[in-house]
Design an enzyme around this catalytic site. Structure first.
Site, PDB file in Angstrom:
ATOM      1  N   LYS A 104      26.236 -25.292  -4.457  1.00 23.43           N
ATOM      2  CA  LYS A 104      26.980 -25.723  -5.651  1.00 23.43           C
ATOM      3  C   LYS A 104      28.433 -25.349  -5.475  1.00 23.43           C
ATOM      4  O   LYS A 104      28.754 -24.411  -4.741  1.00 23.43           O
ATOM      5  CB  LYS A 104      26.441 -25.006  -6.898  1.00 23.43           C
ATOM      6  CG  LYS A 104      26.740 -25.737  -8.197  1.00 23.43           C
ATOM      7  CD  LYS A 104      25.796 -26.917  -8.362  1.00 23.43           C
ATOM      8  CE  LYS A 104      25.851 -27.548  -9.727  1.00 23.43           C
ATOM      9  NZ  LYS A 104      24.615 -28.339  -9.965  1.00 23.43           N
ATOM     10  N   SER A 348      20.638 -38.930  -4.946  1.00 15.91           N
ATOM     11  CA  SER A 348      21.650 -38.479  -3.973  1.00 15.91           C
ATOM     12  C   SER A 348      21.061 -38.457  -2.569  1.00 15.91           C
ATOM     13  O   SER A 348      21.715 -38.859  -1.594  1.00 15.91           O
ATOM     14  CB  SER A 348      22.149 -37.068  -4.316  1.00 15.91           C
ATOM     15  OG  SER A 348      23.193 -37.114  -5.258  1.00 15.91           O
TER      16      SER A 348
END
Ligand code: GLU
Length: 419
Positions: A104, A348
């Site tokens: 992240k 994704s």
């Protein structure tokens, strides 16, 4: 004693480990982020001045593949939050059996205060700062809160200019024109939607049931459209500026049109649609509550007010561990983030696969594949929860941890670290 957000999140891992009789080596590997890089991005503002912003990228764990996860632009972002979100991505990718670890990133900024040109410079500066960490086989970013396909496009472009070749698989959630996938825009909501539809009977739901949605960004607004599209009644929504309640249901098309121009509260009319205190949306009368914004929405202090029988976590981390226990004791079923919102990272993955093979799928193919994975993993987790008498969240962690443990074991004792 002060508990970090990551410490809180790790209680879910420790809990799952007890259900699996895990080797302590596995926990030792998973309870710390592998690497977190922090930098200050310095950009030129339109007025000629310079301004700097804190930025991070965390690669939490890459046992199952390159790290994967979004980049958030938010004024309240911290390193602890980034590491926690990267931890959740590790488990989310394992839940869905995607060949990825978890990562992240974030920039501590309110992007709404930037001009478009400033936003582009900031996005490019992020990619410049982290280009050594990021890569199609190493760490693959994507959109998250307050970032979008336009930003992903700028970052893909910047990466291409750094490495000197077109490399679309470095980042997902790109514009279609730059190798983005069809169906990535509504994928987070659509995954949660397929999951709810698949488990309708078990959850005691059917079209006509009422839904409250907290957060009307990418995830929340698509969820409203998808649920309303099959006959669910959207009775309350909120955004960062306010909330509205309409016991007879909201016209979702009108709501989406209003939201394009301003806050959802612009819909309030004083007769059928009422403005309410956004803090009360958690306790609104409804069958399904959908947190679709930020962490820690439902906590010790308000969990008891929840009227819904099902909570669908489209946000990451909207329920604290203390609130989990309260909801479980009330018999509220929580479809947890690492399963319910995993449609985003799944599409994704489809985007990354298409970029690498250079052959692109139709929207129908994307939907069919997403639905199949949501149903397979969702069903396995549901059955595990029932068999063991544990919550769906506990089952999702056990399900993911089994896969992670197997991969940790398979790497052998001298695990290769791509560095
Ligand atoms: N930011 C999204 C999430 O939290 C998507 C991540 C991705 O597509 O890599 O799951």
């Amino acid at each position: 004693m002060h508990h970090s957000m990551l410490d809180q999140a790790l209680t879910r891992l420790e809990d799952a480990a007890q259900h699996l009789h895990l080797d302590s080596d596995v926990l030792e590997k998973l309870k710390y982020p592998r690497e977190t890089t922090k930098t200050r991005l310095l950009i030129r503002m339109d007025d000629g001045s310079r301004k700097s912003f804190m930025a991070w990228r965390c690669r939490y764990d890459d046992t199952r593949g390159p790290t994967k996860g979004g980049i958030r632009f938010h004024p309240d972002s911290t390193m602890d939050e980034v590491e926690t979100l990267a931890f959740w991505m590790t488990f989310k990718c394992a839940v869905m059996n995607l060949p990825y670890g978890g990562g992240k990133g974030a920039v501590q900024v309110d992007p709404h205060t930037l001009s478009k040109a400033e936003l582009e410079r900031l996005s490019r500066a992020y990619m410049q700062a982290f280009s050594q960490i990021i890569g199609p086989d190493r760490d693959i970013p994507a959109p998250d809160v307050y970032t979008n396909s336009m930003i992903m496009g700028w970052m893909a472009d910047e990466y291409a200019s750094i490495v000197g070749r077109v490399s679309p698989a470095v980042i997902t959630g790109k514009p279609i024109a730059l190798g983005g996938s069809l169906g990535r825009d509504d994928a987070t909501a659509r995954g949660g939607f397929y999951l709810v539809r698949h488990l309708e009977q078990e959850l005691g739901l059917k079209p006509g049931a009422t839904v409250a949605i907290q957060g009307f960004g990418n995830a929340g607004s698509f969820m409203a459209r998808l649920m309303a599209g099959v006959g669910y009644k959207i009775v309350a929504v909120s955004d960062s500026r306010g909330a509205i309640h309409a016991p007879d249901g909201l016209d979702v098309a009108a709501l989406v049109a209003a939201k394009a121009k301003g806050p959802v509260t612009a819909m309030a009319n004083g007769s059928t649609i009422h403005a309410i205190d956004p803090d009360t949306i958690v306790g609104v009368e409804c069958d399904v509550l959908v947190p679709a914004a930020l962490e820690d929405l439902i906590h010790e202090g308000n969990a008891d007010t929840v009227k819904a029988s099902v909570v669908v976590e489209l946000a990451n981390g909207p329920i604290t561990p203390e609130a989990d226990a309260i909801l479980a004791s009330k018999g509220v079923v929580v479809l947890p983030d690492i399963l319910a919102n995993a449609g985003g990272v799944t599409v994704s993955y489809f985007e990354w696969v298409q970029n690498r093979q250079g052959y692109y799928w139709t929207l129908d193919e994307i939907h069919t594949r997403l639905k199949a994975i949501m149903e397979t993993e969702g069903r396995a987790i549901w059955v595990l929860a029932k068999d063991r008498g544990i919550t769906v969240r506990q089952a999702a962690y056990v399900h993911a941890l089994g896969r992670l443990a197997e991969a940790i074991e398979a790497h052998g004792t001298q695990q290769f670290f791509a560095s």
